[in-house]
Write an enzyme that holds these catalytic residues in place. Structure first.
Site, PDB file in Angstrom:
ATOM      1  N   SER A  42       0.805  -1.225   0.000  1.00  0.00           N
ATOM      2  CA  SER A  42       0.000   0.000   0.000  1.00  0.00           C
ATOM      3  C   SER A  42       0.833   1.268   0.000  1.00  0.00           C
ATOM      4  CB  SER A  42      -0.934  -0.002   1.219  1.00  0.00           C
ATOM      5  OG  SER A  42      -0.196  -0.182   2.424  1.00  0.00           O
ATOM      6  N   HIS A  99      -0.981   5.760   6.865  1.00  0.00           N
ATOM      7  CA  HIS A  99      -0.333   5.799   5.554  1.00  0.00           C
ATOM      8  C   HIS A  99       0.018   7.247   5.214  1.00  0.00           C
ATOM      9  CE1 HIS A  99      -2.112   1.769   5.121  1.00  0.00           C
ATOM     10  NE2 HIS A  99      -1.190   1.578   4.181  1.00  0.00           N
TER      11      HIS A  99
END
Length: 268
Positions: A43, A249
């Site tokens: 990711s 993230h």
């Protein structure tokens, strides 16, 4: 030979040497437009946390591979990176785009193999000691299991793309440790230090194995320094409700000002 002839000979020789020395640099600069570039990984390479995510793999053109592609216009660009990828799923599902013509490969991988996301969630909900225990369990996997998995992954990449420059990027140190309060869950300083220590150890193993494989290692720790979660200028999402996948993230700034410069530095 006259003095004048000697001077002319020296000038000609110096000019030729200058051209020879300059030629490789000029060729290297021009070669980017002829590169075939393939992005692999999890990711942090697909672009989770950035705007414009699409598909099951949550790929975004605002991830560092897409940003590099836009800035450099290589001959071809393909992202096979996918949210949730492990070394096993990378090896089984992402290598089809590689071949002997591939010039550049980039990737982040390893975090999901050690249960990185689960560890962060556990730390969000657990006590300080519970967090420390979860990080300790993850570090056992980092030491005992991850090196062999990375070795096999890097060997497969080299086998499929024997002529490519391969850049392996690390993971950011997630949390600012200086502020007292951090997020809705109140992630304590103790928990943040435990998680940050775990990220440092994870990066050390990835760095060692990637360099042993002959690849180029690029840490992003310096680029993200001062921009951790709960800091005043965070380049990472904290715990996010909508969408939850963005949690922990990089945001757009993290990919543009953290990961992209780290990749550029690795490429010289």
């Amino acid at each position: 030979m006259s003095r004048r002839t000697n001077v002319l000979a020296c000038l000609v020789t110096s000019t030729l040497l200058s051209l020879v020395i300059a030629a490789p640099a000029a060729a290297a600069a021009a070669a980017v437009s002829d590169w075939d570039y393939v992005a692999l990984g999890d990711s942090y390479s697909s672009g989770v946390g950035a705007s414009g995510q699409t598909g099951l793999c949550l790929r975004s053109s605002n991830a560092y591979p897409g940003l590099w592609n836009t800035a450099n216009s290589p001959k071809t660009y393909r992202s096979n990176a996918c949210s949730g990828a492990t070394t096993a799923t990378l090896r089984s599902g992402q290598l089809s785009g590689l071949n002997a013509e591939t010039d550049l490969v980039t990737l982040t991988i390893g975090g999901n193999d050690i249960g990185f996301a689960d560890t962060v969630i556990t730390c969000t909900l657990a006590s300080d000691s519970g967090c420390a225990s979860a990080v300790a369990d993850a570090l056992v996997k980092v030491r005992d299991q991850l090196p062999a998995k990375l070795n096999a992954t890097y060997a497969d990449i080299r086998g499929k793309a024997p002529n490519a420059k391969v850049v392996v990027l690390g993971y950011p140190i997630l949390f600012d440790e200086t502020v007292a309060n951090c997020g809705v869950g109140g992630m304590s300083v103790t928990k943040r230090k435990s998680l940050n220590k775990g990220a440092v150890e994870l990066n050390k193993v990835i760095a060692a194995r990637s360099q042993a494989a002959g690849f180029t290692w690029s840490s992003v720790e310096d680029e993200f320094a001062g921009h951790g979660i709960c800091g005043t200028n965070a380049w990472l999402h904290g715990l996010t409700v909508v969408p939850p996948t963005n949690s922990f993230h990089p945001n757009n700034a993290g990919y543009r000002y953290g990961y992209l410069p780290a990749l550029n530095a690795a490429l010289g």
